[in-house]
Design a protein around this motif. Structure first.
Motif, PDB file in Angstrom:
ATOM      1  N   TYR A   1       0.847  -1.274  -0.289  1.00  0.00           N
ATOM      2  CA  TYR A   1      -0.133  -0.134  -0.026  1.00  0.00           C
ATOM      3  C   TYR A   1       0.806   1.252   0.022  1.00  0.00           C
ATOM      4  CZ  TYR A   1       0.799   0.521   5.013  1.00  0.00           C
ATOM      5  OH  TYR A   1       1.258   1.044   6.321  1.00  0.00           O
ATOM      6  N   GLU A   2       1.946   1.207   0.742  1.00  0.00           N
ATOM      7  CA  GLU A   2       3.090   2.453   0.533  1.00  0.00           C
ATOM      8  C   GLU A   2       3.443   2.707  -0.654  1.00  0.00           C
ATOM      9  OE1 GLU A   2       5.224   2.753   4.395  1.00  0.00           O
ATOM     10  OE2 GLU A   2       5.405   0.753   4.071  1.00  0.00           O
TER      11      GLU A   2
ATOM     12  N   ASN B   1       1.016   4.113  -2.908  1.00  0.00           N
ATOM     13  CA  ASN B   1       0.662   5.483  -2.787  1.00  0.00           C
ATOM     14  C   ASN B   1       1.806   6.407  -3.322  1.00  0.00           C
ATOM     15  OD1 ASN B   1      -1.825   5.464  -1.218  1.00  0.00           O
ATOM     16  ND2 ASN B   1      -0.930   4.993   0.441  1.00  0.00           N
TER      17      ASN B   1
ATOM     18  N   ASN C   1      -1.818  10.753  -0.220  1.00  0.00           N
ATOM     19  CA  ASN C   1      -1.985   9.811   0.886  1.00  0.00           C
ATOM     20  C   ASN C   1      -0.821   9.730   2.033  1.00  0.00           C
ATOM     21  OD1 ASN C   1      -4.701   9.195  -0.156  1.00  0.00           O
ATOM     22  ND2 ASN C   1      -3.759   7.429  -1.308  1.00  0.00           N
TER      23      ASN C   1
ATOM     24  N   TYR D   1       2.330  10.004   1.439  1.00  0.00           N
ATOM     25  CA  TYR D   1       3.605   9.489   0.889  1.00  0.00           C
ATOM     26  C   TYR D   1       4.189  10.364  -0.200  1.00  0.00           C
ATOM     27  CZ  TYR D   1       3.277   5.545   3.694  1.00  0.00           C
ATOM     28  OH  TYR D   1       3.262   4.625   4.737  1.00  0.00           O
TER      29      TYR D   1
END
Length: 347
Positions: free
Chosen positions: A123-124, A127, A210, A212
């Protein structure tokens, strides 16, 4: 992914106590200006005030983080603990003294944070990829908008507007726009100088999605006045150094080895003494984090680490060149996340 639980297990202390905004965001996924996170063997609790309480309760519902309203007493929250871990390098001395004054043994969680944050979850990466796409698309849209007579501030403002139009919530850092000789200062302070035909333009920019970051630098010419032969030659060498990193770097290399791929090439072409900074740095919630890619770095580069590839050369009072992409290691090799054109652009 419960980052707070992973961190707790890595640190090995009785409890982990975190108050720094970037680390709080990493653990909760929420961007807040106030709060404390406490993790022990039983639970993780996010203490915050009335400004964030309702939103945090909603955002963290069903996750392994309990939200409680902070009632104004750190001593009460920490009562009963004999040992807590805090990120020492990120803690003010006054805050350290306050915590130590409760009679609690203080140990460091900073190295564990560095290690866990360096290797990104899926998910990182997604983003960061969105932030990179926003930066790329904004830069491409910017180029036809650049006109003679615009100031460095004008160009920066236009680019920041376009990044937001492409989904960013803000910038990763203060946008750097440097015209002509200003480009010889790696971190030039964007100002009021006006663009002229034939000027070199260096833009270092990035944005957040988000929470990042992305980070990218492009150097180009605003028209060709046929007076920049040395610049064009140096540009080709910096681009080659940049691409060699992407071609040669593999998982398991150290930051020192990675830096050497670019620096050794520039040295072979008489330019290494003008390469005055490290090759790169980790990118995530912070635009500068682990790993470090430098001549002395022993950081080992692993799959799912995200970092910059940014060789540059700077000739004081004349010009500078930097070519930077946000990249990551995937399947043992470098994958570029920012990827707008790096061949020399002449507007």
């Amino acid at each position: 992914m419960d980052n707070s639980r992973t961190l707790f297990e890595m640190v090995g202390a009785e409890a982990v106590f975190t108050e720094q905004p970037d680390l709080r965001q990493y653990l909760t996924g929420l961007e807040t200006s106030f709060g404390y996170i406490l993790t022990d063997k039983n639970a993780t609790v996010f203490y915050t005030d009335s400004r964030y309480f309702e939103g945090a309760k909603k955002a963290l519902a069903g996750k392994d983080i309990e939200v409680k309203l902070y009632e104004g007493s750190l001593e009460k929250i920490l009562k009963g603990y004999k040992e807590i871990a805090i990120p020492l390098a990120k803690t003010y001395h006054t805050d350290f003294e306050k915590l130590a004054g409760f009679g609690i043994k203080i140990v460091d969680s900073g190295k564990a944070f560095d290690e866990i944050m360096a290797v990104k979850h899926g998910y990182e990466i997604e983003n960061i990829r969105l932030a990179c796409n926003a930066a790329d698309n904004a830069f491409v849209s910017l180029l036809p908008r650049i006109k003679e007579g615009m100031s460095e501030n004008d160009v920066a403002a236009e680019l920041e507007y376009l990044m937001r139009k492409n989904g960013a919530s803000g910038t990763s850092f203060s946008t750097i726009v440097a015209f002509e000789k200003n480009s010889s200062v790696p971190h030039h302070e964007t100002g009021s100088d006006k663009l002229k035909f034939g000027d070199i333009v260096l833009i270092d920019f990035g944005c957040r999605v988000n929470g990042y970051c992305s980070d990218c630098t492009r150097t180009f010419l605003f028209g060709d006045d046929k007076k920049h032969g040395n610049f064009k030659t140096a540009y080709s060498h910096v681009l080659k150094a940049h691409m060699l990193v992407k071609e040669r770097l593999v998982a398991g290399d150290s930051g020192k080895i990675a830096d050497g791929y670019a620096r050794d090439y520039l040295k072979a072409n008489g330019l290494d003494k003008f390469f005055t900074h490290a090759l790169g740095h980790g990118i995530g919630i912070n635009v500068h984090e682990k790993p470090v890619l430098s001549p002395r770095s022993e950081d080992i580069l692993l799959n799912n680490m995200v970092f910059s590839d940014e060789p540059g050369v700077y000739f004081a009072g004349e010009f500078g060149i930097r070519i930077e992409d946000t990249v990551m290691l995937s399947g043992g090799k470098v994958v570029s996340l920012t990827d707008s054109d790096k061949n020399l652009i002449i507007l």
